[in-house]
Scaffold this active site. Structure first.
Site, PDB file in Angstrom:
ATOM      1  N   HIS A   1      -9.097   9.738  12.252  1.00 35.55           N
ATOM      2  CA  HIS A   1      -9.742  10.994  11.904  1.00 35.55           C
ATOM      3  C   HIS A   1     -11.202  11.273  11.895  1.00 35.55           C
ATOM      4  CE1 HIS A   1      -5.597  11.170  10.588  1.00 35.55           C
ATOM      5  NE2 HIS A   1      -5.768  10.340   9.676  1.00 35.55           N
TER       6      HIS A   1
ATOM      7  N   ARG B   1      -5.987  14.972   7.865  1.00 31.31           N
ATOM      8  CA  ARG B   1      -5.429  13.948   8.799  1.00 31.31           C
ATOM      9  C   ARG B   1      -4.770  14.729   9.804  1.00 31.31           C
ATOM     10  NH1 ARG B   1      -5.030   9.288   5.441  1.00 31.31           N
ATOM     11  NH2 ARG B   1      -4.981   9.860   3.070  1.00 31.31           N
TER      12      ARG B   1
ATOM     13  N   ALA C   1      -7.302   5.145   9.266  1.00 28.82           N
ATOM     14  CA  ALA C   1      -8.284   6.328   8.991  1.00 28.82           C
ATOM     15  C   ALA C   1      -9.355   6.327   9.973  1.00 28.82           C
ATOM     16  CB  ALA C   1      -8.961   5.917   7.471  1.00 28.82           C
TER      17      ALA C   1
ATOM     18  N   ARG D   1       0.931  -1.318   0.046  1.00 35.46           N
ATOM     19  CA  ARG D   1       0.031   0.033   0.065  1.00 35.46           C
ATOM     20  C   ARG D   1       1.041   1.181  -0.084  1.00 35.46           C
ATOM     21  NH1 ARG D   1      -3.134   2.542   5.546  1.00 35.46           N
ATOM     22  NH2 ARG D   1      -4.084   3.965   4.219  1.00 35.46           N
TER      23      ARG D   1
HETATM   24  C1  DQA Z   1      -1.694   6.308   9.003  1.00 30.97           C
HETATM   25  C2  DQA Z   1      -2.237   7.720   8.681  1.00 30.97           C
HETATM   26  C3  DQA Z   1      -3.737   7.770   8.488  1.00 30.97           C
HETATM   27  O1  DQA Z   1      -4.072   9.101   7.981  1.00 30.97           O
HETATM   28  C4  DQA Z   1      -4.261   6.718   7.263  1.00 30.97           C
HETATM   29  O2  DQA Z   1      -5.602   6.967   7.006  1.00 30.97           O
HETATM   30  C5  DQA Z   1      -3.786   5.479   7.528  1.00 30.97           C
HETATM   31  C6  DQA Z   1      -2.555   5.126   8.115  1.00 30.97           C
HETATM   32  C7  DQA Z   1      -0.316   5.986   9.192  1.00 30.97           C
HETATM   33  O3  DQA Z   1      -0.245   5.080   9.935  1.00 30.97           O
HETATM   34  O4  DQA Z   1       0.445   6.851   8.994  1.00 30.97           O
HETATM   35  O5  DQA Z   1      -4.168   4.621   7.015  1.00 30.97           O
HETATM   36  O6  DQA Z   1      -2.542   5.961  10.391  1.00 30.97           O
END
Ligand code: DQA
Length: 144
Positions: free
Chosen positions: A79, A110, A76, A17
């Site tokens: 947030h 974020r 996610a 990912r």
């Molecule tokens: C995350 C940051 C989040 O904004 C994002 O939605 C993720 C991963 C991180 O580990 O950097 O899925 O939590």
């Protein structure tokens, strides 16, 4: 002593990912390293990943009174989820919030975390090595 490590949605895809943001380490690699480090620090590390908010809330409820510390990357849901924050609020053990990326350096949506207000500390932006830092931190807090 049990430390519960909870991974939120899409973290099962780590390694594949958006590697430019999240790195190439897989979730299995992270979990394996944490279990090894846990053994050397005297903790039993248990790990859990779910793409579902309700399952994460359920896992936090199961942690109540059972675990000595929680490390959580709500992904996610960081947030968006008042439900995860409320579940974490019930716990009296140390909680460390972790993010692989530095959420404050990214898109404005974020920058706000519902979880930070109930966490003892936050680690963000150090990639997979942040999990090691989180486990060391949680163990130090417990031993203080
Ligand atoms: C995350 C940051 C989040 O904004 C994002 O939605 C993720 C991963 C991180 O580990 O950097 O899925 O939590």
């Amino acid at each position: 002593m049990v430390i519960d490590v909870i991974h939120g949605p899409n973290l099962n895809m780590l390694g594949r990912r958006e590697p430019d943001i999240y790195g190439t380490t897989t979730l299995a690699d992270i979990d394996r390293e944490l279990m090894k480090l846990g053994t050397s620090l005297g903790a039993d590390v248990e790990t859990f990943q779910s793409n579902s908010e309700g399952e994460i809330v359920g896992r936090i409820q199961e942690a109540y009174g059972r675990v000595s510390g929680v490390i959580i990357n709500p992904a996610a849901y960081t947030h968006t989820s008042v439900a995860i924050r409320d579940a974490l609020s019930m716990l009296s053990c140390p909680i460390v919030e972790i993010h692989l990326s530095n959420i404050h350096k990214r898109e404005p949506f974020r920058h706000h975390s519902y979880v930070s207000g109930v966490a003892d500390g936050i680690i963000a932006g150090f990639g997979a090595r942040g999990y090691r830092m989180a486990l060391e931190a949680v163990m130090e807090i417990i031993r203080e």
